[in-house]
Design a protein around this motif. Structure first.
Motif, PDB file in Angstrom:
ATOM      1  N   UNK A 230       0.835  -1.194   0.000  1.00 20.56           N
ATOM      2  CA  UNK A 230       0.000   0.000   0.000  1.00 20.56           C
ATOM      3  C   UNK A 230       0.872   1.247   0.000  1.00 20.56           C
ATOM      4  N   UNK A 231       0.749   2.066  -1.035  1.00 23.56           N
ATOM      5  CA  UNK A 231       1.578   3.262  -1.153  1.00 23.56           C
ATOM      6  C   UNK A 231       1.275   4.251  -0.035  1.00 23.56           C
ATOM      7  N   UNK A 232       0.014   4.347   0.383  1.00 25.23           N
ATOM      8  CA  UNK A 232      -0.331   5.263   1.481  1.00 25.23           C
ATOM      9  C   UNK A 232       0.376   4.859   2.770  1.00 25.23           C
TER      10      UNK A 232
ATOM     11  N   UNK B 184      -3.861   3.437 -10.570  1.00 18.33           N
ATOM     12  CA  UNK B 184      -4.884   3.565  -9.539  1.00 18.33           C
ATOM     13  C   UNK B 184      -4.309   3.499  -8.132  1.00 18.33           C
ATOM     14  N   UNK B 185      -3.194   2.809  -7.972  1.00 17.67           N
ATOM     15  CA  UNK B 185      -2.598   2.663  -6.640  1.00 17.67           C
ATOM     16  C   UNK B 185      -2.169   3.994  -6.036  1.00 17.67           C
ATOM     17  N   UNK B 186      -2.038   5.038  -6.863  1.00 18.47           N
ATOM     18  CA  UNK B 186      -1.579   6.319  -6.313  1.00 18.47           C
ATOM     19  C   UNK B 186      -2.620   7.427  -6.464  1.00 18.47           C
TER      20      UNK B 186
ATOM     21  N   UNK C  59       7.784   4.915  -3.843  1.00 16.15           N
ATOM     22  CA  UNK C  59       7.023   3.854  -3.180  1.00 16.15           C
ATOM     23  C   UNK C  59       6.219   3.052  -4.199  1.00 16.15           C
ATOM     24  N   UNK C  60       5.653   3.739  -5.182  1.00 16.60           N
ATOM     25  CA  UNK C  60       4.886   3.031  -6.213  1.00 16.60           C
ATOM     26  C   UNK C  60       5.771   2.070  -6.992  1.00 16.60           C
TER      27      UNK C  60
END
Length: 447
Positions: A136-138, A397-399, A181-182
């Motif tokens: 999870x990037x967050x 979408x992950x970011x 991070x991504x």
């Protein structure tokens, strides 16, 4: 496993509260009044969200939305830098932190300082981001923020000068951390190439972010759209969940990094930062089930099915429609929609954009007909278009939510500075009334 199931069952049962008790004790659930307006818990000089008026009897009168950054209306701020054909996020950040619009010299100095702060501490990228894997990037962003505490010799210094120094450092570093991070997540869990591009000092925050994600494969319009999105998400008053979290944690007199990490935890929640992805998923469903995207009756009928919980995910929600404060319009959605149409033309996705615009127009009427005359007035919010914009920009979408954080860090830091230096300096401590019955302790031998 059986023990855990029984333990969880007991835990849930012990938490159940009769909903009638909320009425009995006049509890402001979610810190909301009965008319859905927010409970007033503080004062601020930073942001003002205007979504309705009230008459002499206190009744809510729907109005077109306005958003102010330090007294400057967001529409005017955006028109200003757009007419100058420059990017505006750095200007918005300066305004939020200082309370004043910068002149050319001040903006140049501020932007240069951000450029110097973008580079991460030695070995930080490898040890904190790339070696400590995360899906999870967050969460990786929050972990990295806490890690920056160890690299700051003045982490516990609460002077205004140091708070501003920390703020500029975080504003500058957030896009870099998110990009790294991504790619770290992608490399570890998707077996794809690890790509690390160093930020370029001559580029704006938006340009740097696109460069670190895509190299030089982005257009001016793409950079302009991302910059606009960052400006629109930079601040939204002290009452939004993550900014309020920042103030609650800061009121305890903790350090900047702990307060911002807490805000990130709040923003990660699906009810706060993840709404645009829900819009994307809903729109994919609509596109699959509506045969003629230009038929208003067919589109309206499907929206009614969604409200009736007979279509899509069964929640009865049209995602991206409705807001806690805005009624007739969300100024952020209006500004983003204008430029989104240009981007849709550039990307050959105008037909899809027109479907969004039609749903924005039809949804409030469908909602009113479904809910009845006493229903709340609703409009499209900024999340309705932001996911579409990110898709057009080919942003993963992950970011989507991390981009929200890249923007909102400016507002969070402004609220932290105000809370630490100029508020009542009281720890924020609302009350909860205990309603669990009193029990006598039973000795082990008697249980």
């Amino acid at each position: 496993m059986a023990f855990l199931n029984e333990f969880a069952k007991a835990s849930v049962q012990s938490c159940e509260i009769d909903k009638e008790l909320y009425l009995k004790y006049n509890v402001k659930r979610g810190l909301r009044n009965a008319d859905f307006s927010g409970v007033l818990v503080g004062l601020t000089n930073i942001g003002d969200v205007v979504g309705y008026n009230k008459d002499d009897k206190g009744n809510i009168i729907p109005a077109h939305g306005e958003l102010y950054y330090r007294g400057v209306e967001l529409k005017d701020l955006c028109r200003g830098f757009q007419e100058d054909k420059r990017h505006g996020f750095e200007e918005a950040a300066y305004l939020l932190l200082s309370g004043k619009l910068p002149d050319k010299s001040q903006l140049r100095t501020f932007s240069n300082q951000l450029a110097r702060e973008r580079e991460l501490p030695d070995f930080f990228s490898k040890n904190m981001i790339l070696s400590l894997r995360g899906r999870c990037v967050m969460n990786m962003l929050a972990r990295s923020v806490l890690g920056l505490y160890t690299a700051d010799d003045e982490a516990e210094n609460y002077s205004p000068e140091n708070l501003l120094k920390q703020s500029m450092s975080l504003i500058a570093k957030f896009p870099v951390i998110v990009a790294y991070a991504y790619f770290g997540m992608r490399h570890s869990y998707q077996q794809k190439s690890l790509i690390i591009r160093h930020p370029q000092p001559e580029l704006s925050a938006a340009e740097n972010f696109l460069y670190m994600l895509k190299g030089k494969k982005y257009t001016k319009l793409e950079a302009d759209l991302l910059d606009l999105s960052l400006v629109l998400h930079a601040e939204h008053g002290g009452g939004n969940n993550s900014s309020f979290t920042t103030r609650v944690v800061s009121s305890a007199q903790t350090d900047t990094y702990s307060a911002i990490a807490a805000a990130l935890g709040s923003l990660k929640g699906g009810l706060h930062g993840g709404a645009n992805l829900k819009v994307i998923n809903m729109m994919d469903n609509i596109k699959q089930n509506v045969k003629n995207w230009e038929d208003e009756k067919e589109v309206a009928a499907y929206l009614e099915k969604i409200l009736n919980k007979k279509a899509y995910d069964g929640t009865g929600k049209i995602y991206g429609i409705g807001h806690a404060i805005y009624t007739l319009s969300d100024p952020r959605a209006i500004l983003l929609k204008e430029k989104a149409e240009e981007l849709a033309i550039e990307k050959n996705r105008l037909k899809e954009f027109n479907l969004y615009a039609m749903i924005e127009r039809l949804a409030p009427e469908v909602f009113y007909n479904f809910k009845g005359s006493g229903s709340k007035t609703v409009c499209a919010n900024v999340d309705f278009y932001s996911g579409f914009v990110y898709q057009c920009l080919e942003i993963p979408e992950e970011i989507y939510t991390p981009i929200f954080a890249v923007a909102r860090i400016a507002g969070w830091c402004a609220h932290r500075i105000e809370e630490v230096t100029c508020s009542s300096r009281r720890i924020i401590r609302p009350a909860y009334k205990a309603v669990y019955p009193r029990l006598k302790y039973t000795y082990m031998k008697d249980r």
